[in-house]
Design an enzyme around this catalytic site. Structure first.
Site, mmCIF file in Angstrom:
data_model
loop_
_atom_site.group_PDB
_atom_site.id
_atom_site.type_symbol
_atom_site.label_atom_id
_atom_site.label_comp_id
_atom_site.label_asym_id
_atom_site.label_seq_id
_atom_site.Cartn_x
_atom_site.Cartn_y
_atom_site.Cartn_z
ATOM 1 N N HIS A 36 -5.327 19.582 53.987
ATOM 2 C CA HIS A 36 -5.857 20.470 55.036
ATOM 3 C C HIS A 36 -6.654 19.661 56.060
ATOM 4 O O HIS A 36 -6.557 19.894 57.261
ATOM 5 C CB HIS A 36 -6.807 21.515 54.431
ATOM 6 C CG HIS A 36 -6.164 22.470 53.483
ATOM 7 N ND1 HIS A 36 -6.404 22.455 52.138
ATOM 8 C CD2 HIS A 36 -5.309 23.503 53.703
ATOM 9 C CE1 HIS A 36 -5.735 23.426 51.549
ATOM 10 N NE2 HIS A 36 -5.052 24.075 52.468
ATOM 11 N N GLN A 147 3.966 19.880 56.654
ATOM 12 C CA GLN A 147 5.397 19.877 56.339
ATOM 13 C C GLN A 147 5.663 20.101 54.852
ATOM 14 O O GLN A 147 6.793 20.300 54.460
ATOM 15 C CB GLN A 147 6.017 18.545 56.774
ATOM 16 C CG GLN A 147 6.341 18.559 58.256
ATOM 17 C CD GLN A 147 6.657 17.185 58.810
ATOM 18 O OE1 GLN A 147 6.268 16.175 58.227
ATOM 19 N NE2 GLN A 147 7.343 17.145 59.925
#
Ligand code: PAF
Length: 281
Positions: A36, A147
């Site tokens: 994150h 991704q």
């Protein structure tokens, strides 16, 4: 760093700033890790102000899934975000996001039929709906997505195009632990033994990448090899190993220039996903 708890205050803040500053946005469900934080750093690099949302979205969890037990630690999340010089944490209540008589959903047809969508019925409706809502609330110029959740990324890209949303979608590479395991908030569920088994996912990806580079482009052969590695230990339950088109997510038989290798497994009770792009040099 400011913590905003209501939809109205978030919209007002964005309205006040949007015409003069480029707003970068990172939507999360909290329990933050380096993966994150890499998205937050990307947002800071590209924009003037960074908004991170923390919202465990009930709409994207199935009835049998881990909504109640999903890990949460707002204090640790906000400390990490403060260090990363985040400007705003948007931390709404579920009732504010989905008030009584809420009915609208967004479905990105086709793309949701593959990979995780085959078993997680309704999951991507929940994701697309909450992300569309967050875009309308935060009003970002761009939003950053990892991704690792490749299907989610493709669905969000499609949704923003189809609905003419004025938000640029910025993809970021998967962040891995030192030994290769893709970072995920759900890794915290793994026992020590399961954590070791989970490494087979990375091992199988590496083997397929090597075989692909050596010239093996027949998808069923590559999938078989990955399954052989994943299945080499008890307690590893393979949900899917797929080699698919990077845009449509449809299964491919013979890889031409590139494809996605995507894997979902259950290690004990923990569901893990990972993927890589197979591409000719
Ligand atoms: O990737 C996630 O954490 C979630 O699916 C998202 C994008 C924050 C939507 O709830």
């Amino acid at each position: 760093m400011k913590i905003i708890r209501t939809v109205k205050e978030m919209q007002d803040w964005s309205d006040g700033i949007r015409s003069t500053r480029r707003i970068g946005f990172v939507p999360t469900m909290g329990y933050l890790h380096e993966g994150h934080l890499s998205l937050v750093r990307k947002a800071r690099e590209m924009g003037d102000v960074t908004v991170v949302s923390i919202f465990v979205n009930p709409m994207q969890f199935g009835p049998e899934e881990d909504l109640v037990t999903y890990p949460r630690d707002f204090n640790s999340d906000s400390e990490m975000l403060e260090k990363e010089k985040t400007d705003i944490i948007f931390y709404p209540e579920a009732q504010d996001m989905y008030p009584q008589r809420y009915t609208t959903i967004i479905q990105v047809r086709g793309l949701e039929d593959h990979l995780c969508g085959r078993t997680r019925t309704g999951h991507f409706i929940g994701v697309a709906t909450v992300v569309a809502k967050l875009f309308n609330i935060v009003k970002p110029h761009f939003a950053v997505f990892g991704q690792k959740d490749y299907q989610q990324l493709k669905i969000i890209e499609r949704m923003t195009k189809d609905l003419n949303m004025d938000v640029e979608i910025v993809p970021c590479p998967t962040v891995r632990e030192q030994d290769g395991l893709a970072m995920s908030s759900r890794n915290t569920y793994l026992s020590q033994e399961e954590r070791k088994k989970a490494l087979l996912i990375y091992k199988s990806i590496g083997t397929v990448e090597t075989l692909f580079r050596q010239g093996e482009h027949h998808a069923p052969t590559l999938i078989e090899k990955a399954k052989e590695i994943l299945g080499s230990e008890a307690g590893m339950d393979i949900e899917y190993v797929s080699i698919c088109d990077k845009d449509t997510l449809e299964d491919i038989d013979e890889i031409k220039e590139s494809a996605i290798l995507a894997i979902a497994c259950r290690v004990g009770r923990t569901r893990l996903i990972d993927n890589t792009i197979l591409m000719e040099d």
